[in-house]
Structures are given as structure tokens and as C-alpha cells.
Enzyme design. Structure first.
Site, PDB file in Angstrom:
ATOM      1  N   ARG A  66      41.590  61.983 -94.265  1.00  0.00           N
ATOM      2  CA  ARG A  66      42.619  63.030 -94.206  1.00  0.00           C
ATOM      3  C   ARG A  66      43.303  63.212 -95.568  1.00  0.00           C
ATOM      4  O   ARG A  66      43.657  64.329 -95.959  1.00  0.00           O
ATOM      5  CB  ARG A  66      43.642  62.685 -93.110  1.00  0.00           C
ATOM      6  CG  ARG A  66      44.603  63.809 -92.844  1.00  0.00           C
ATOM      7  CD  ARG A  66      45.359  63.646 -91.535  1.00  0.00           C
ATOM      8  NE  ARG A  66      45.931  64.933 -91.159  1.00  0.00           N
ATOM      9  CZ  ARG A  66      47.228  65.178 -91.075  1.00  0.00           C
ATOM     10  NH1 ARG A  66      48.102  64.228 -91.314  1.00  0.00           N
ATOM     11  NH2 ARG A  66      47.657  66.377 -90.751  1.00  0.00           N
ATOM     12  N   HIS A  70      43.582  66.726 -97.472  1.00  0.00           N
ATOM     13  CA  HIS A  70      44.862  67.350 -97.825  1.00  0.00           C
ATOM     14  C   HIS A  70      45.054  67.477 -99.338  1.00  0.00           C
ATOM     15  O   HIS A  70      45.755  68.374 -99.794  1.00  0.00           O
ATOM     16  CB  HIS A  70      46.024  66.577 -97.194  1.00  0.00           C
ATOM     17  CG  HIS A  70      46.246  66.946 -95.760  1.00  0.00           C
ATOM     18  ND1 HIS A  70      47.459  66.919 -95.141  1.00  0.00           N
ATOM     19  CD2 HIS A  70      45.368  67.373 -94.812  1.00  0.00           C
ATOM     20  CE1 HIS A  70      47.325  67.302 -93.875  1.00  0.00           C
ATOM     21  NE2 HIS A  70      46.061  67.566 -93.650  1.00  0.00           N
ATOM     22  N   HIS A 193      37.503  65.970 -86.876  1.00  0.00           N
ATOM     23  CA  HIS A 193      38.421  65.464 -85.846  1.00  0.00           C
ATOM     24  C   HIS A 193      37.707  64.586 -84.812  1.00  0.00           C
ATOM     25  O   HIS A 193      38.344  64.108 -83.877  1.00  0.00           O
ATOM     26  CB  HIS A 193      39.167  66.622 -85.169  1.00  0.00           C
ATOM     27  CG  HIS A 193      40.288  67.159 -85.993  1.00  0.00           C
ATOM     28  ND1 HIS A 193      40.955  68.327 -85.703  1.00  0.00           N
ATOM     29  CD2 HIS A 193      40.891  66.667 -87.123  1.00  0.00           C
ATOM     30  CE1 HIS A 193      41.903  68.534 -86.603  1.00  0.00           C
ATOM     31  NE2 HIS A 193      41.879  67.557 -87.487  1.00  0.00           N
ATOM     32  N   TRP A 209      40.995  62.750 -80.554  1.00  0.00           N
ATOM     33  CA  TRP A 209      40.223  63.885 -80.046  1.00  0.00           C
ATOM     34  C   TRP A 209      38.995  63.422 -79.244  1.00  0.00           C
ATOM     35  O   TRP A 209      38.438  64.177 -78.479  1.00  0.00           O
ATOM     36  CB  TRP A 209      39.734  64.756 -81.198  1.00  0.00           C
ATOM     37  CG  TRP A 209      40.786  65.518 -81.918  1.00  0.00           C
ATOM     38  CD1 TRP A 209      41.147  66.816 -81.684  1.00  0.00           C
ATOM     39  CD2 TRP A 209      41.604  65.082 -83.009  1.00  0.00           C
ATOM     40  NE1 TRP A 209      42.137  67.196 -82.553  1.00  0.00           N
ATOM     41  CE2 TRP A 209      42.444  66.152 -83.374  1.00  0.00           C
ATOM     42  CE3 TRP A 209      41.723  63.875 -83.718  1.00  0.00           C
ATOM     43  CZ2 TRP A 209      43.373  66.079 -84.419  1.00  0.00           C
ATOM     44  CZ3 TRP A 209      42.654  63.791 -84.753  1.00  0.00           C
ATOM     45  CH2 TRP A 209      43.460  64.883 -85.091  1.00  0.00           C
TER      46      TRP A 209
END
Ligand code: HEM
Length: 307
Positions: A66, A70, A193, A209
């Protein structure tokens, strides 16, 4: 196996030796040449589950992935601002943007690697760490190039460039088209995810998820299509949980991928063809971590052997 593309130099011992020969002159102007990247890869891989017994599902891989996303997903193709080059999330205000909450965990872990390889830029470190996370958690091989450099605080991007999970397909398209992605690439990327989970104290959402949040698979797409998703009854932001167990979740933005007919085509494709998902994810992720990066001409394309 995911064969390297033709122009890709596999990370063989020869290549390592080449880099070492060049680095004997210790290139002050191109510090990225002084580094044995397979060694860095191995050190990051070893870090993923070190002291992770009590952290989430037992791996720092998802949060490290992540961080790479980002750091890169702030890119704007109109003015070439943002992107992984610069690693400006080291600085406030970017480190304090709401979307980046929690990512200090990943930045802090990777600091150990930075200390060992001071010539490695943070921008190269974070993107390479994303590659390591995908590969080590069972995902496809991803080609990676060195040569990013770190910028100063004035290159921080404004808040609001990363996607807002409470919104649907129009917003998702606005954000990813701004970076230069198409619908197929968007769906492939969000398949990440399969990994990780939402944290109440970070995004406000809660839960993973998939039932295997530290295995990179196409299961995100299978769950999205095949579960009976109901609105979670709670005092938190609107999210969906599977009716049977209530233990896995989807964000409103995730749900839009199956509701939008163009996106749904690719959700269905990737649900039934994991190999295709892996191949498309590898390409789209490479593109993501290279957005806006003006690589030095002699920066090689490298592939890495998993630990
Ligand atoms: C529509 C686009 C997207 C939205 C709205 C979105 C939103 C979110 C949210 C709200 C979280 C939970 C953060 C937390 O509470 O800790 C999350 C986690 C995560 N996202 Fe996304 N995301 C998107 C796209 C992507 C992409 C493109 C990638 C990677 C290629 C990605 C990788 C991850 C991973 C691995 C996690 C788990 C982090 C952890 O376990 O700590 N996401 N995302």
C-alpha cells in the site's frame, strides 16, 4: 511462470557483477549504480514477516504494498507532478493526508533497509518493496528499474489525489484516468485488495476482502462476484460484508467495479483466469511505480528471484 519481456535483463549473477564492477568507482553522481538490488530484495523479503506474529495476519507485505501504491498514485499526467519519484510522503503535509494514515508502519520498517543501503533512494526503496511484497506473497514477477531520486518537501502533492473509498465508478475513473490508466488497468490494480485489510483507526473501515489476506490470488474478484454482499450494520462508514459469515468486506468503490458494465467485464475475466490477472497486474503495477519517473538512460530493467 511469468517470462521476462524481451528487453528485460534477468537479474543474473553476471548482472550483479556488472553493477559491482561499475560501483568500484563508487558513482557519486549515480548512487543507484552502487547497489546489489537482489541483496536489497532479499533483505526486504526477510523483513516482511519478521516480528509480524502479532501484526494483522502475520505479514507486513500488504501495508508495504500500500505504501508503494500511495507513493505512486499521486501522479498527475497533465503536469507530471506526484508519482513515486521524490518519495515526498516522508514529509508533512503528505504523510498526514487522511489516505496515508497507518503507512508510517511501513515507512518505519523500511528504514532498516535504508540504513543498510544509504545509497538507495527512498523512492527506489518503497517501489522495490512493493515488488517484493507482491512476489513474496505469491504474486507475479514484476520488472523494476532503479534510478529514482528523493525530492524535498516542496514537491509534496496536494491532498485528495488518492481514491476516496466511499465513492463509485465516476470518481474511481477520475482518479486513475488522471494518472493515465484505462479501465482494464484499473480493475487489475484494485485486485491487490486480495491482500490486507481495512483498519478502523486508519480508514474507518474494517476487515479483509478475502479469506486469505496474505496470499496474492485472484480471489478478490471471485468474492466480489460470488458473495451475497449486504450493508454492514454498524456505526462506521457504509461498507459491505458477506451475508454468510460477515467476516470479509467490500468498500463502496470496490462494489462499483462489479456494478459498472465496463469494469465488470474485467472483474469477470480475472475471476475466471488467474494467469491473465497476474500478467495484467504485473504490467499495470510496473506502470504505476514508474509514473512520472525520468529514469537515467542506463537504468536496467531488473527481475528478481523470490526468496
Ligand atoms: C479505487 C481504488 C482504491 C480504493 C478506494 C482503496 C481503498 C483502500 C482502503 C480504504 C484501504 C484500507 C486502509 C486501512 O484502513 O488500513 C485499503 C487498503 C489496501 N489497499 Fe487499497 N484502495 C484502492 C486501490 C488500491 C490499489 C491500486 C492497490 C495496489 C495496487 C491497493 C492496495 C491496498 C492494500 C494492499 C491494502 C491493505 C493494506 C493493509 O493491510 O494495511 N489499493 N485500500
Amino acid at each position: 511462470m511469468y517470462a521476462p519481456q524481451n528487453n528485460v535483463i534477468p537479474y543474473t549473477k553476471d548482472k550483479v557483477d556488472d553493477i559491482k564492477v561499475e560501483s568500484q568507482q563508487k558513482s557519486a553522481h549515480a548512487p543507484w549504480k552502487n547497489i546489489d538490488y537482489q541483496a536489497v530484495y532479499n533483505d526486504i523479503a526477510a523483513l516482511l514477516d519478521k516480528d509480524a506474529e502479532d501484526y494483522d495476519d502475520g505479514s507486513f507485505g500488504p501495508i508495504i504494498l500500500r505504501l508503494a501504491w500511495h507513493a505512486s498514485g499521486t501522479y498527475d499526467k497533465k503536469d507530471h507532478s506526484g508519482g513515486s519519484n521524490g518519495a515526498t510522503m516522508r514529509f508533512s503535509p503528505e504523510s498526514n493526508h487522511g489516505a496515508n494514515r497507518g503507512l508510517e508502519v511501513a515507512r518505519h520498517k523500511l528504514e532498516l533497509i535504508k540504513q543498510k543501503y544509504p545509497d538507495l533512494s527512498y523512492a527506489d526503496l518503497w517501489t522495490l518493496a512493493g515488488v517484493v511484497a507482491v512476489q513474496e506473497l505469491g504474486g507475479p514477477q514484476i520488472t523494476w528499474r532503479p534510478g529514482r531520486s528523493d525530492a524535498t518537501v516542496n514537491k509534496c502533492t496536494p491532498d485528495g489525489r488518492l481514491p476516496d473509498a466511499s465513492q463509485k465508478q465516476d470518481h474511481v475513473r477520475d482518479v486513475f484516468y488522471r494518472m493515465g490508466f484505462n479501465d482494464q488497468e484499473i480493475v487489475a490494480l484494485v485486485g491487490a485488495h486480495a491482500l490486507g485489510r481495512c483498519h478502523r483507526e486508519r480508514s474507518g473501515y474494517d476487515g479483509p476482502w478475502t479469506f486469505s489476506p496474505i496470499s496474492f490470488t485472484n480471489d478478490y474478484f471471485n468474492q466480489l462476484l460470488n458473495q451475497n454482499w449486504v450493508i454492514k450494520k454498524w456505526d462506521g462508514p457504509q461498507q459491505f460484508v458477506d451475508k454468510d459469515t460477515g467476516s470479509i468486506m467490500m468498500l463502496p468503490a470496490d462494489m462499483s467495479l462489479k456494478e459498472d458494465p465496463e469494469f465488470r467485464k474485467y472483474v469477470e475475466l480475472y475471476a475466471k483466469d488467474e494467469e491473465r490477472f497476474f500478467a495484467d497486474f504485473a504490467k499495470a503495477f510496473k506502470k504505476l511505480i514508474e509514473l512520472g519517473v525520468d529514469f537515467p538512460n542506463d537504468s536496467p530493467s531488473l527481475t528478481f528471484k523470490p526468496l
